[in-house]
Design a protein around this motif. Structure first.
Motif, PDB file in Angstrom:
ATOM      1  N   VAL A 225       0.873  -1.190   0.000  1.00  0.00           N
ATOM      2  CA  VAL A 225       0.000   0.000   0.000  1.00  0.00           C
ATOM      3  C   VAL A 225       0.902   1.229   0.000  1.00  0.00           C
ATOM      4  CG1 VAL A 225      -1.670   1.278   1.407  1.00  0.00           C
ATOM      5  CG2 VAL A 225      -1.844  -1.200   1.232  1.00  0.00           C
ATOM      6  N   PRO A 309      -4.759   5.459   1.239  1.00  0.00           N
ATOM      7  CA  PRO A 309      -3.942   4.235   1.112  1.00  0.00           C
ATOM      8  C   PRO A 309      -4.237   3.575  -0.235  1.00  0.00           C
ATOM      9  CG  PRO A 309      -5.820   3.884   2.593  1.00  0.00           C
ATOM     10  CD  PRO A 309      -5.989   5.245   2.001  1.00  0.00           C
ATOM     11  N   THR A 311      -3.464   1.159  -3.777  1.00  0.00           N
ATOM     12  CA  THR A 311      -2.891  -0.110  -4.239  1.00  0.00           C
ATOM     13  C   THR A 311      -2.714  -0.026  -5.752  1.00  0.00           C
ATOM     14  OG1 THR A 311      -5.066  -1.096  -4.586  1.00  0.00           O
ATOM     15  CG2 THR A 311      -4.087  -1.393  -2.409  1.00  0.00           C
ATOM     16  N   PRO A 316      -8.896  -2.665  -2.485  1.00  0.00           N
ATOM     17  CA  PRO A 316      -8.316  -2.887  -1.157  1.00  0.00           C
ATOM     18  C   PRO A 316      -7.873  -4.338  -0.966  1.00  0.00           C
ATOM     19  CG  PRO A 316     -10.713  -2.883  -1.031  1.00  0.00           C
ATOM     20  CD  PRO A 316     -10.362  -2.556  -2.467  1.00  0.00           C
ATOM     21  N   GLY A 331      -5.669  -0.409   2.120  1.00  0.00           N
ATOM     22  CA  GLY A 331      -5.593  -0.088   0.687  1.00  0.00           C
ATOM     23  C   GLY A 331      -6.932   0.331   0.110  1.00  0.00           C
ATOM     24  N   TYR A 333      -7.967   3.193  -0.641  1.00  0.00           N
ATOM     25  CA  TYR A 333      -7.764   4.298  -1.590  1.00  0.00           C
ATOM     26  C   TYR A 333      -8.846   5.375  -1.466  1.00  0.00           C
ATOM     27  CZ  TYR A 333      -6.511   6.532  -6.072  1.00  0.00           C
ATOM     28  OH  TYR A 333      -6.158   7.427  -7.045  1.00  0.00           O
TER      29      TYR A 333
END
Ligand code: GLY
Length: 382
Positions: A225, A309, A311, A316, A331, A333
């Motif tokens: 991440v 966060p 990826t 995620p 992750g 995002y």
């Protein structure tokens, strides 16, 4: 701070707190660790948009997960409010996606048709209807798409609500200055901090933009991440000036009940830099004022930045890690606030030993193949 817990959660962001609440409601003893303020960082910095259909494009698995979480939101909020007594102000009264020019309008019409095919109510508004719905938009608006099921939540209030609900359910929230997950070759054993050692049967890595670097986690169980910086600002508008969360070209506007209007967001590869930059603020104001010159006279009351966060594929990581007893929920995002309820439920099911549906699309196993793939997209607003 050295007692054992059934589950230790690393990260007291929205994801970590939602998992803690869910597990505690199911009877587990839970301890959450974070160096920072609970529900701070990205959880505090976001705008709280709940927009599976207008924010998530071209990824069926991610959109389905986001849509499932949206469906779980009202009940989740009700449970959190009932436990802790704080109302996080959920608004599921629709999101407007404004179009400027015929090309944008045609693209939105196609998107609306695709959204309707999913069985989701989605209307196209002509120019007159758009200006009737949101009179502050510039007269050059061409029309809009309106997705009635979407909306937003006041994420700062949701953070406070979750902290209160967690405390009410007996969750311990610790703020150590150092932390390491303790494990042997096969499984997690506990969490060691400057406050002491706590044995535990399960650890959840919910450390957001810092999830790849939780000390003590072996390399094969680390989620790749990375931080993606988002700068935002707030304008002071009269209460009700903007009625719905609204996407505009290169940005979005999200109202709050007290008249604050959030303008977001940049999406920058800048490491852990949290500076507010001239270029970032210029991009946000340009997006807002190009869409709505009527906003020009309002006071800019706040600027801030957070770290999403991210990826490499935009999805995620949710589920078990290779190390026994270690789980990952990181992750998320651009969709951390939206995905909190479904992530909490799925992780609680995994920790409880139940098969939590098919999590292959969100597994850590997919990371190895993706680690070399550069993140899609360059720095841009939105
Ligand atoms: N979900 C909005 C953003 O990440 O900017």
């Amino acid at each position: 701070m050295s007692e054992s817990a059934d589950v230790a959660i690393v990260g007291a962001g929205m994801i970590g707190l939602a998992i803690a609440f869910e597990l505690a409601e199911r009877g587990a003893s839970v301890r959450v660790y974070d160096r920072g303020e609970p529900a701070g960082a990205a959880s505090w910095a976001g705008a709280g948009m709940l927009a599976p259909y207008t924010e998530t494009a071209n990824d069926e698995a991610l959109m389905a997960l986001c849509a499932a979480s949206l469906g779980e939101y009202p009940r989740f909020v009700e449970r959190v409010r009932a436990a802790g007594g704080v109302d996080p102000r959920l608004h599921l009264d629709g999101i407007v996606h404004a179009a400027f020019g015929e090309t944008q309008l045609a693209r939105l019409q196609q998107r609306a048709a695709a959204i309707r095919q999913r069985g989701v109510e989605c209307q196209m508004l002509d120019r007159t209807e758009t200006l009737a719905a949101e009179p502050w938009l510039g007269a050059h608006v061409s029309g809009a798409m309106f997705v009635a099921a979407e909306g937003y939540i006041d994420n700062r209030r949701l953070g406070r609500a979750l902290v209160a609900a967690c405390r009410e359910r007996g969750v311990a929230i610790a703020r150590p200055s150092s932390l390491a997950v303790d494990c042997d070759a096969r499984r997690v054993l506990g969490v060691r901090t400057d406050m002491g050692y706590a044995p535990t049967g399960a650890v959840v890595n919910a450390a957001g933009a810092w999830a790849a670097a939780v000390p003590g986690v072996p390399a094969s169980s680390r989620p790749p991440v990375v931080p993606r910086k988002g700068q935002m600002l707030a304008l002071e508008t009269p209460v009700g000036f903007v009625r719905h969360a609204t996407w505009v070209t290169n940005g979005y506007l999200v109202p709050r009940d007290d008249g604050r209007l959030l303008v977001g967001a940049t999406d920058e590869q800048a490491g852990f830099d949290l500076r507010i930059t001239a270029a970032g603020i210029a991009a946000l104001l340009d997006a807002a004022l190009t869409a709505a010159p009527s906003l020009a006279g309002f006071t800019v009351s706040e600027t801030w930045a957070g770290l999403r966060p991210a990826t490499s594929d935009g999805r995620p990581f949710i589920g078990p890690a290779p190390l026994d007893g270690l789980f990952v929920a990181a992750g998320h995002y651009r969709n951390g606030i939206l995905l909190a309820p479904v992530t909490a439920r799925l992780i609680a099911e995994c920790v409880g030993g139940r098969i939590a549906g098919d999590l292959a699309a969100f597994s850590l196993a997919r990371a190895a193949a993706e680690m070399e793939t550069p993140l899609r997209g360059k720095n841009k607003a939105v």
